[in-house]
Write a protein that holds these residues in place. Sequence first.
Motif, PDB file in Angstrom:
ATOM      1  N   ALA A   1      -0.820   0.442   2.260  1.00  0.00           N
ATOM      2  CA  ALA A   1      -0.645   1.287   3.361  1.00  0.00           C
ATOM      3  C   ALA A   1      -1.979   1.641   4.262  1.00  0.00           C
ATOM      4  N   ALA A   2      -3.233   1.585   3.289  1.00  0.00           N
ATOM      5  CA  ALA A   2      -4.497   1.803   3.983  1.00  0.00           C
ATOM      6  C   ALA A   2      -5.020   0.514   5.114  1.00  0.00           C
ATOM      7  N   TYR A   3      -4.514  -0.766   4.824  1.00  0.00           N
ATOM      8  CA  TYR A   3      -4.503  -1.566   5.809  1.00  0.00           C
ATOM      9  C   TYR A   3      -3.979  -1.488   7.066  1.00  0.00           C
ATOM     10  N   TYR A   4      -2.624  -1.208   6.884  1.00  0.00           N
ATOM     11  CA  TYR A   4      -1.924  -0.770   8.222  1.00  0.00           C
ATOM     12  C   TYR A   4      -2.461   0.481   8.767  1.00  0.00           C
ATOM     13  N   THR A   5      -2.641   1.544   8.259  1.00  0.00           N
ATOM     14  CA  THR A   5      -3.212   2.627   8.687  1.00  0.00           C
ATOM     15  C   THR A   5      -4.472   2.496   9.671  1.00  0.00           C
ATOM     16  N   VAL A   6      -5.313   1.675   8.899  1.00  0.00           N
ATOM     17  CA  VAL A   6      -6.553   1.385   9.637  1.00  0.00           C
ATOM     18  C   VAL A   6      -6.244   0.343  10.863  1.00  0.00           C
ATOM     19  N   ASN A   7      -5.520  -0.367  10.805  1.00  0.00           N
ATOM     20  CA  ASN A   7      -5.039  -1.185  12.050  1.00  0.00           C
ATOM     21  C   ASN A   7      -4.394  -0.459  13.016  1.00  0.00           C
ATOM     22  N   TYR A   8      -3.355   0.384  12.733  1.00  0.00           N
ATOM     23  CA  TYR A   8      -2.795   1.333  13.730  1.00  0.00           C
ATOM     24  C   TYR A   8      -3.653   2.273  14.271  1.00  0.00           C
ATOM     25  N   LEU A   9      -4.577   2.790  13.773  1.00  0.00           N
ATOM     26  CA  LEU A   9      -5.699   3.783  14.167  1.00  0.00           C
ATOM     27  C   LEU A   9      -6.627   2.783  15.191  1.00  0.00           C
ATOM     28  N   MET A  10      -7.104   1.754  14.699  1.00  0.00           N
ATOM     29  CA  MET A  10      -7.963   1.033  15.631  1.00  0.00           C
ATOM     30  C   MET A  10      -7.458   0.715  16.846  1.00  0.00           C
TER      31      MET A  10
ATOM     32  N   TYR B   1       1.712  -1.967 -15.120  1.00  0.00           N
ATOM     33  CA  TYR B   1       2.490  -2.699 -14.189  1.00  0.00           C
ATOM     34  C   TYR B   1       2.598  -1.466 -13.145  1.00  0.00           C
ATOM     35  N   SER B   2       3.010  -0.251 -13.525  1.00  0.00           N
ATOM     36  CA  SER B   2       3.219   0.982 -12.708  1.00  0.00           C
ATOM     37  C   SER B   2       1.928   1.198 -11.774  1.00  0.00           C
ATOM     38  N   ARG B   3       0.934   1.150 -12.520  1.00  0.00           N
ATOM     39  CA  ARG B   3      -0.417   1.417 -11.734  1.00  0.00           C
ATOM     40  C   ARG B   3      -0.608   0.185 -10.840  1.00  0.00           C
ATOM     41  N   VAL B   4      -0.346  -0.897 -11.228  1.00  0.00           N
ATOM     42  CA  VAL B   4      -0.784  -2.023 -10.257  1.00  0.00           C
ATOM     43  C   VAL B   4       0.105  -1.848  -9.054  1.00  0.00           C
ATOM     44  N   ILE B   5       1.241  -1.550  -9.124  1.00  0.00           N
ATOM     45  CA  ILE B   5       2.243  -1.408  -7.925  1.00  0.00           C
ATOM     46  C   ILE B   5       1.745  -0.285  -7.125  1.00  0.00           C
ATOM     47  N   LEU B   6       1.400   0.901  -7.685  1.00  0.00           N
ATOM     48  CA  LEU B   6       0.967   2.097  -6.838  1.00  0.00           C
ATOM     49  C   LEU B   6      -0.272   1.743  -6.246  1.00  0.00           C
ATOM     50  N   LEU B   7      -1.293   1.126  -6.942  1.00  0.00           N
ATOM     51  CA  LEU B   7      -2.647   0.643  -6.247  1.00  0.00           C
ATOM     52  C   LEU B   7      -2.299  -0.325  -5.253  1.00  0.00           C
TER      53      LEU B   7
ATOM     54  N   TYR C   1     -11.329  -0.135  -2.903  1.00  0.00           N
ATOM     55  CA  TYR C   1     -11.211   0.480  -3.977  1.00  0.00           C
ATOM     56  C   TYR C   1      -9.809  -0.037  -4.909  1.00  0.00           C
ATOM     57  N   CYS C   2      -8.986   0.201  -4.254  1.00  0.00           N
ATOM     58  CA  CYS C   2      -7.499  -0.099  -5.195  1.00  0.00           C
ATOM     59  C   CYS C   2      -7.466  -1.626  -5.425  1.00  0.00           C
ATOM     60  N   LEU C   3      -7.848  -2.349  -4.498  1.00  0.00           N
ATOM     61  CA  LEU C   3      -7.696  -4.013  -4.773  1.00  0.00           C
ATOM     62  C   LEU C   3      -8.995  -4.218  -6.066  1.00  0.00           C
ATOM     63  N   TRP C   4      -9.699  -3.629  -6.060  1.00  0.00           N
ATOM     64  CA  TRP C   4     -10.884  -3.965  -7.178  1.00  0.00           C
ATOM     65  C   TRP C   4     -10.498  -3.297  -8.438  1.00  0.00           C
ATOM     66  N   GLU C   5      -9.739  -2.148  -8.395  1.00  0.00           N
ATOM     67  CA  GLU C   5      -9.146  -1.426  -9.674  1.00  0.00           C
ATOM     68  C   GLU C   5      -8.048  -2.337 -10.093  1.00  0.00           C
ATOM     69  N   ILE C   6      -7.300  -2.891  -9.520  1.00  0.00           N
ATOM     70  CA  ILE C   6      -6.055  -3.950  -9.813  1.00  0.00           C
ATOM     71  C   ILE C   6      -6.922  -5.016 -10.454  1.00  0.00           C
TER      72      ILE C   6
END
Length: 175
Positions: A113-122, A101-107, A141-146
């Motif tokens: 964060a990656a989604y918002y970073t890419v939108n901000y940078l674009m 559960y901790s790993r899923v929350i972190l991923l 990758y994080c979504l796949w690992e979840i």
Amino acid sequence: MSALLQKKHSIVPIQYEEDLMLHLSKDELFDRHVILPHAEVNPVVYEAVNRFTERYAGEHMTLTIYSDPINESSQQIFREAYISHYEDEYRRTTQYLYRWYSRVILLAAISVAAYYTVNYLMARIDKMNFFMNAITNIGIYCLWEICNTGFKRKDTSLERKRIMRALNAEIRFES
């Protein structure tokens, strides 16, 4: 259509059993190689209980041991060692699930964060395609690992239910 009917008829219904009966001599109750810090139940008993709980579904379980007459103190030591083993197994699976559960929350947090970073940078920078692709791939990758670890969680949850059934088993000794 016929393949569907064959599949329907080949499905084996869940079998429910509650009684496991073992025939052991007095010498076979405990692992004779372990003396200290405490007695341990013979691994043959654990293997039989684990096979039984994997094969048969149910809520309750009765473990009946047929043997020569066994004094009350040996019966109590057996029960304590048996319960201690399955409490350790239950604790191990519980810790695994908490880590999951901790790993899923972190991923999930990294993916968001990656989604918002890419939108901000674009919106701000046009020439950093490689950097944005790398961040996007990390999020994917994080979504796949979840999802990938979700299957392991399901197996561990089922194992935890089997352990709980074995832990709560009523243990009886018969001569």
